[in-house]
Scaffold this active site. Sequence first.
Site, PDB file in Angstrom:
ATOM      1  N   CYS A   1       5.756   2.856   5.625  1.00  0.00           N
ATOM      2  CA  CYS A   1       6.630   4.039   5.760  1.00  0.00           C
ATOM      3  C   CYS A   1       5.848   5.264   6.247  1.00  0.00           C
ATOM      4  O   CYS A   1       6.291   5.975   7.158  1.00  0.00           O
ATOM      5  CB  CYS A   1       7.341   4.318   4.445  1.00  0.00           C
ATOM      6  SG  CYS A   1       6.282   4.300   2.983  1.00  0.00           S
TER       7      CYS A   1
HETATM    8  N1  LIG Z   1       8.700   1.178  -1.243  1.00  0.00           N
HETATM    9  C1  LIG Z   1       8.608   1.573   0.012  1.00  0.00           C
HETATM   10  O1  LIG Z   1       8.969   2.714   0.360  1.00  0.00           O
HETATM   11  C2  LIG Z   1       8.059   0.648   1.053  1.00  0.00           C
HETATM   12  C3  LIG Z   1       7.999   1.109   2.379  1.00  0.00           C
HETATM   13  C4  LIG Z   1       7.480   0.266   3.375  1.00  0.00           C
HETATM   14  C5  LIG Z   1       7.037  -0.995   3.037  1.00  0.00           C
HETATM   15  N2  LIG Z   1       7.087  -1.411   1.740  1.00  0.00           N
HETATM   16  C6  LIG Z   1       6.547  -2.736   1.427  1.00  0.00           C
HETATM   17  O2  LIG Z   1       7.557  -3.565   0.878  1.00  0.00           O
HETATM   18  C7  LIG Z   1       6.937  -4.490  -0.030  1.00  0.00           C
HETATM   19  C8  LIG Z   1       7.675  -4.386  -1.367  1.00  0.00           C
HETATM   20  O3  LIG Z   1       7.496  -3.070  -1.859  1.00  0.00           O
HETATM   21  P1  LIG Z   1       8.404  -2.447  -3.002  1.00  0.00           P
HETATM   22  O4  LIG Z   1       8.168  -0.997  -2.948  1.00  0.00           O
HETATM   23  O5  LIG Z   1       9.784  -2.963  -2.904  1.00  0.00           O
HETATM   24  O6  LIG Z   1       7.711  -3.071  -4.311  1.00  0.00           O
HETATM   25  P2  LIG Z   1       8.387  -3.345  -5.736  1.00  0.00           P
HETATM   26  O7  LIG Z   1       9.490  -2.390  -5.970  1.00  0.00           O
HETATM   27  O8  LIG Z   1       7.264  -3.379  -6.713  1.00  0.00           O
HETATM   28  O9  LIG Z   1       9.017  -4.816  -5.607  1.00  0.00           O
HETATM   29  C9  LIG Z   1       8.208  -5.957  -5.486  1.00  0.00           C
HETATM   30  C10 LIG Z   1       9.083  -7.186  -5.435  1.00  0.00           C
HETATM   31  O10 LIG Z   1       8.262  -8.325  -5.208  1.00  0.00           O
HETATM   32  C11 LIG Z   1       8.432  -9.258  -6.271  1.00  0.00           C
HETATM   33  N3  LIG Z   1       7.122  -9.865  -6.538  1.00  0.00           N
HETATM   34  C12 LIG Z   1       6.063  -9.313  -7.178  1.00  0.00           C
HETATM   35  N4  LIG Z   1       5.017 -10.191  -7.191  1.00  0.00           N
HETATM   36  C13 LIG Z   1       5.451 -11.306  -6.552  1.00  0.00           C
HETATM   37  C14 LIG Z   1       4.861 -12.557  -6.258  1.00  0.00           C
HETATM   38  N5  LIG Z   1       3.604 -12.845  -6.624  1.00  0.00           N
HETATM   39  N6  LIG Z   1       5.599 -13.493  -5.603  1.00  0.00           N
HETATM   40  C15 LIG Z   1       6.877 -13.230  -5.246  1.00  0.00           C
HETATM   41  N7  LIG Z   1       7.498 -12.055  -5.504  1.00  0.00           N
HETATM   42  C16 LIG Z   1       6.788 -11.102  -6.145  1.00  0.00           C
HETATM   43  C17 LIG Z   1       8.962  -8.459  -7.437  1.00  0.00           C
HETATM   44  O11 LIG Z   1       9.695  -9.338  -8.279  1.00  0.00           O
HETATM   45  P3  LIG Z   1       9.857  -9.064  -9.888  1.00  0.00           P
HETATM   46  O12 LIG Z   1      10.504  -7.728 -10.029  1.00  0.00           O
HETATM   47  O13 LIG Z   1      10.762 -10.179 -10.315  1.00  0.00           O
HETATM   48  O14 LIG Z   1       8.495  -9.153 -10.473  1.00  0.00           O
HETATM   49  C18 LIG Z   1       9.854  -7.435  -6.719  1.00  0.00           C
HETATM   50  O15 LIG Z   1      11.089  -8.016  -6.387  1.00  0.00           O
HETATM   51  C19 LIG Z   1       5.462  -4.084  -0.147  1.00  0.00           C
HETATM   52  O16 LIG Z   1       4.682  -4.932   0.647  1.00  0.00           O
HETATM   53  C20 LIG Z   1       5.445  -2.675   0.387  1.00  0.00           C
HETATM   54  O17 LIG Z   1       4.219  -2.319   0.958  1.00  0.00           O
HETATM   55  C21 LIG Z   1       7.597  -0.635   0.754  1.00  0.00           C
END
Ligand SMILES: NC(=O)c1ccc[n+]([C@@H]2O[C@H](COP(=O)([O-])OP(=O)(O)OC[C@H]3O[C@@H](n4cnc5c(N)ncnc54)[C@H](OP(=O)(O)O)[C@@H]3O)[C@@H](O)[C@H]2O)c1
Length: 350
Positions: A150
Site C-alpha cells: 500500500c
Molecule cells: N493491511 C493492508 O493494508 C495491506 C495492504 C497491502 C498488502 N497487504 C498484504 O496482505 C497480506 C495480508 O495482510 P493483512 O493486513 O490482511 O493481515 P491480517 O489482517 O493479519 O490477516 C492475515 C490472514 O492470513 C491468515 N494467516 C495467518 N497465517 C497464516 C498461515 N500460516 N497460513 C495461512 N493463512 C494464514 C490469517 O488467518 P487467521 O486469522 O485464521 O489466523 C488471516 O486471515 C499481507 O501479505 C500484507 O502485506 C496488506
Amino acid sequence: MTYSVAVSGASGYAGGEILRLLADHPDIEIRTVTAHSNAGQPLIQHQPHLRSLARLTLQDTTPETLAGHDIVFLALPHGQSGQYTDALGETPLVIDAGADHRLTSQGAWDDFYGGAFHEPWAYGVPELLVGGVKQRETLRAATRIAAPGCNASTVSLSLAPGVAAGVIDPGDIVSVLAVGPSGAGKSLKTNLLAGEILGSANPYAVGGTHRHIPEIRQALAAASGGEADGIRISFTPILVPMSRGILATSSAPIAADASDAEIRAAWEEAYGDETFVELLPAGEFPRTADVLGANTALIGLAIDRAAGRVTVVAAVDNLVKGTAGAAVQSMNLALGLPESRALSVNGVAP
Ligand SMILES: NC(=O)c1ccc[n+]([C@@H]2O[C@H](COP(=O)([O-])OP(=O)(O)OC[C@H]3O[C@@H](n4cnc5c(N)ncnc54)[C@H](OP(=O)(O)O)[C@@H]3O)[C@@H](O)[C@H]2O)c1
C-alpha cells in the site's frame, strides 16, 4: 459468465476488503473462504460488516481447498503465499496481496524479507507508467498478479510521472507517510494497541529499513527506464490514530531545466484520463478522509522553487486502492471486464 473465487486470509483485513468488493461484483461468485487459526468459524464472526456473505464458513488454507476455482486471491502474511502458488498451477488466475511475487530482484528480497524467493508476477498497479506505457497493458494478459504494497504504490504513483518525464531527479527522493494501523494487519501486536496509538504519532522502520523501499525503487526504475540503483529514497512511515489511510508526502529535486509548466504537465498527461488516480488543481491537496472506502488515489502537486524541489502529497485508502481495490481492478483487466467494475471513486464521510 460467472467466475468462481476462493479468498484465503479471509479473516484478515486485506482478505476482508477483497471480499467486500467482490460481494458486489456481478461476475463473481465467492465460493470458498479460508483462514488459519480461525478456520472452522463462520466468516461473519470475523467480518461482521459483510452481511451478504453470512453463509460462508472459514476453511483451512490448503492447496486442496483453494484448487478448483477460476480465481484465487491470496491475502496471507508475506512468505506464506509461495507454498500455495506452486500448487495452483491449474488455476486460471491467481492474485497475491502479499509481497512474495512483487520483487524482481532476489538480492532485494533477501535484504528486506529473507526466506525463499519466488518468481515475480505482473505488478497490480494499472496506472503506473512503465517504459512509456501503462502497467495495465501487462495486466490484460496476466494470469498471475502481485497486488502492490500500500505504501509502495502510493509513493510510486506519486512520483512516476515526474521520473518518467525527467522533470525530477530520482536520486534524492524523500517520502514521509502518515499511515493507519490497519496497514499492519489484524493480528495482535503491542505497538498497535489503542493505548500505544491513540493521541500519538509513532514513527517506525526509520532509516531505510521499511520493506516497501525496494518495491518503490523497482517501480520508479521501470517508470524511468533505468536501473533501481539510480533511485535513492529516504522513506519514513509514521503510525497515526486513523484506522485506514495513507497520506504520503514525497519530494524530489527539480531537474535542472524543467519549467513549472513542464513539471505539472508530466502529472496531467499521466493521469488526465485515469478514473482512479486524480491530480487535484494547483494549490489543492488531498486528505485521507476524502478517499476512505474509495478506489481513488488523490494527488496534490506543489513546485517549491525556493527549495528547488517538487512536493507531491497523495492520499490513498490502504485497504482499497492500496490493496483490495488494486487487486480487483487488476482482476477486471485480466478477465477482459470493464476495469472499474465493482469499484467506486466515491468514499465515505465523515
Ligand atoms: N493491511 C493492508 O493494508 C495491506 C495492504 C497491502 C498488502 N497487504 C498484504 O496482505 C497480506 C495480508 O495482510 P493483512 O493486513 O490482511 O493481515 P491480517 O489482517 O493479519 O490477516 C492475515 C490472514 O492470513 C491468515 N494467516 C495467518 N497465517 C497464516 C498461515 N500460516 N497460513 C495461512 N493463512 C494464514 C490469517 O488467518 P487467521 O486469522 O485464521 O489466523 C488471516 O486471515 C499481507 O501479505 C500484507 O502485506 C496488506
